[in-house]
Each structure stands twice: as C-alpha cells, then as structure tokens.
Scaffold this motif. Structure first.
Motif, PDB file in Angstrom:
ATOM      1  N   GLY A  76      47.960  19.395   7.757  1.00 31.34           N
ATOM      2  CA  GLY A  76      48.029  20.791   7.207  1.00 31.34           C
ATOM      3  C   GLY A  76      47.142  21.701   7.563  1.00 31.34           C
ATOM      4  N   TYR A  77      45.952  21.310   8.054  1.00 33.23           N
ATOM      5  CA  TYR A  77      44.913  22.304   8.554  1.00 33.23           C
ATOM      6  C   TYR A  77      45.301  22.766   9.746  1.00 33.23           C
ATOM      7  N   VAL A  78      45.680  21.876  10.742  1.00 33.61           N
ATOM      8  CA  VAL A  78      46.119  22.413  12.029  1.00 33.61           C
ATOM      9  C   VAL A  78      47.146  23.327  11.795  1.00 33.61           C
ATOM     10  N   ASN A  79      48.263  23.135  11.087  1.00 31.88           N
ATOM     11  CA  ASN A  79      49.348  24.085  11.082  1.00 31.88           C
ATOM     12  C   ASN A  79      48.835  25.446  10.215  1.00 31.88           C
ATOM     13  N   GLY A  80      47.932  25.447   9.511  1.00 28.42           N
ATOM     14  CA  GLY A  80      47.392  26.644   8.628  1.00 28.42           C
ATOM     15  C   GLY A  80      46.514  27.214   9.416  1.00 28.42           C
ATOM     16  N   LEU A  81      45.783  26.842  10.426  1.00 28.97           N
ATOM     17  CA  LEU A  81      45.026  27.425  11.357  1.00 28.97           C
ATOM     18  C   LEU A  81      45.822  28.257  12.384  1.00 28.97           C
ATOM     19  N   HIS A 110      41.435  26.631   6.900  1.00 31.75           N
ATOM     20  CA  HIS A 110      42.109  25.411   7.778  1.00 31.75           C
ATOM     21  C   HIS A 110      41.357  25.493   8.992  1.00 31.75           C
ATOM     22  N   GLY A 111      40.620  26.420   9.451  1.00 32.27           N
ATOM     23  CA  GLY A 111      39.896  26.472  10.520  1.00 32.27           C
ATOM     24  C   GLY A 111      38.727  25.488  10.299  1.00 32.27           C
ATOM     25  N   SER A 112      37.947  25.513   9.244  1.00 34.53           N
ATOM     26  CA  SER A 112      36.719  24.532   8.933  1.00 34.53           C
ATOM     27  C   SER A 112      37.537  23.117   8.861  1.00 34.53           C
ATOM     28  N   GLY A 113      38.659  23.122   8.281  1.00 33.90           N
ATOM     29  CA  GLY A 113      39.324  21.902   7.841  1.00 33.90           C
ATOM     30  C   GLY A 113      39.427  21.033   9.210  1.00 33.90           C
ATOM     31  N   HIS A 114      40.136  21.957  10.269  1.00 27.45           N
ATOM     32  CA  HIS A 114      40.613  21.234  11.640  1.00 27.45           C
ATOM     33  C   HIS A 114      39.116  20.971  12.400  1.00 27.45           C
ATOM     34  N   PHE A 115      38.217  21.751  12.308  1.00 24.32           N
ATOM     35  CA  PHE A 115      37.136  21.481  13.260  1.00 24.32           C
ATOM     36  C   PHE A 115      36.231  20.386  12.418  1.00 24.32           C
ATOM     37  N   LEU A 116      36.044  20.319  11.236  1.00 20.96           N
ATOM     38  CA  LEU A 116      35.178  19.216  10.462  1.00 20.96           C
ATOM     39  C   LEU A 116      36.014  18.109  10.606  1.00 20.96           C
ATOM     40  N   HIS A 117      37.314  17.829  10.423  1.00 11.74           N
ATOM     41  CA  HIS A 117      38.090  16.766  10.484  1.00 11.74           C
ATOM     42  C   HIS A 117      38.055  16.126  12.195  1.00 11.74           C
TER      43      HIS A 117
END
Ligand code: MN
Length: 256
Positions: A76-81, A110-117
């Motif tokens: 979801g984060y990747v798509n949102g980013l 979403h960027g923070s979500g992707h980078f942190l995960h």
C-alpha cells in the motif's frame, strides 16, 4: 494481483535491470544474500521481496502478521508513493499547485512507509538477536553509555510512541553521533530515509523582522541567496557515498 504473481514479476523486473545504478538505490538486500532485492526498479518504487520466508521470525513474529504486513501494508505504501509522485509531476506540468499540500502529505506518509519498511525487513532476520560488534558496538557504548542502556532507551522510546509509529536508531552526521528517535506515525511531512540537500527555513523567526506576515515575498526573494555550488558539491559527494555503499554491500554479499 496474487502474491506469487506479483513477487515473480518483481523479481524478474529486478533481474532485468542493471545490477548497479538501475535498481534499489539502497541495495541493502545484498547483505541479506539477495542481490536482486529491489525497492526501486525501472523508474518506479516496487515492493521488495521479503528477504526470508514468512515464518522465519517465528515464534517472535508470526507468519500471518508477516504476510499481512509485507504483502498488504508495505505494498500500500509503495502504490501510494508512486501515486503521490505522479500527481506532483502532473502539478508541475500544469502549474496547478492547489493540491500540493495534500500530495506532499501523501508523499511523506507513503514515502516514509516504503523507506522504513524496506529497512525494517532487513534489520531483522532468522538468526537475529545478540549484540552488535565492532565499530557499531563502540559507538553505542560511546553515545549511550552501554549496550544495556541503549536497549533500555530504545525500548522505552518505542513503547512510548504515541499511537502509531517507530523507534529509530539514527546516525547524525554533524557530530557523527548515534541518536534514538521516536517517529509518531511517520508522516509528519518528512520522508524518513531521505537526506536533505537544500532547506528553506519558513519559521517566522527567519523572516518576520523584515517581511512580517508576507512569507511569500520572503520565499520568492530567498532564491537570490541560494549557494548552488555548495548544494551541487553536497549532492555529488552524497551520491558518491551512496554508490560506494551499494557497491560495498554487494561485494560483501558475494564474498559470503
Ligand atoms: Mn508497518
């Protein structure tokens, strides 16, 4: 799109890309023995495959949680980013920045979500636990007193994050010091994992004496004082460091 299909597509997309430069940007996966661990491929952010089986962290973290967390939440984060970046590109194309606050918020969330995960999967592993060694162990003792004190600090910070968020051990490059941070949620308009290149202080203390409430005029005039050669040099050096990091992580993975 089923999990197996999306994972296969991601892996083949990553393998089709040149090993250095074209994929990842972080190349952290090399250290987990996955040379094709990609969080960015062919111009888009992508969901990196989990670097170990879904049940590998049992009994501490269960398989069902890992499946949901990686396959649904991280995706979801990747798509949102990607969506936020597309919308911001469209805003630049049309010159219509009416929704810039909304899409910058989406980018941060979403960027923070992707980078942190992307980092989170890799900073765990089936043979985890124990204590760090080498220069990291020394830096932890230096900056926190002892490993035990660091653990207590990091645990307390993580437990006391208000509502959702993260506990983070971070490197501060001015004093070259380790810091523990709490990230509440993670989208306070900052993408964790990025490195600032050019910053503009828009706190009132930065302009109020001269511009009073006219922040717009301050921002417009600020462009006349930007030190571009400095920014250029910072960008070049940081890019060198990141490429060197990617190369050395990959070399380390090949040697093992
Ligand atoms: Mn998560």
């Amino acid at each position: 799109m089923s999990d197996s299909v999306s994972r296969r597509e991601l892996l083949s997309a990553a393998m089709a890309a040149p090993f250095l430069g074209g994929i990842s940007g972080l190349a952290l996966g090399a250290d987990a023995g996955m040379e094709n661990y990609a969080a960015f491929a062919n111009g888009k952010y992508v969901l990196p495959p989990l670097p170990y089986p879904y049940n590998a962290l049992e009994p501490h973290i269960d398989e069902a949680t890992m499946r949901l967390h990686h396959d649904k939440h991280h995706l979801g984060y990747v798509n949102g980013l990607n969506k936020a970046l597309d919308e911001l590109a469209e805003a630049r194309r049309t010159g219509d920045f009416n929704l810039v606050k909304h899409w910058e918020r989406e980018l941060a969330f979403h960027g923070s979500g992707h980078f942190l995960h992307t980092l989170f999967w890799l900073n765990m592993g089936p043979k985890g636990g124990g204590t760090p060694t080498g220069s990291l162990a020394k830096a932890i003792s230096r900056d926190f007193g002892s490993f035990k004190a660091f653990m207590a600090h990091f645990s307390a910070a993580s437990k006391q994050v208000e509502a959702s968020g993260w506990g983070i051990l971070a490197y501060e490059p001015i004093a070259r010091k380790l810091l523990v941070s709490q990230a509440e949620k993670h989208q306070n308009l900052t993408e964790w994992g990025v490195i600032p290149l050019l910053v503009l202080d828009v706190w009132e203390h930065a302009y109020y004496l001269k511009y009073q409430n006219d922040r717009g005029k301050y921002v417009d005039n600020w462009w006349n004082v930007v030190n571009w050669p400095f920014v250029q040099r910072r960008f070049e050096i940081l890019e060198d460091i990141v490429l060197q990091y990617e190369r050395r992580m990959n070399e380390g993975a090949r040697r093992r």
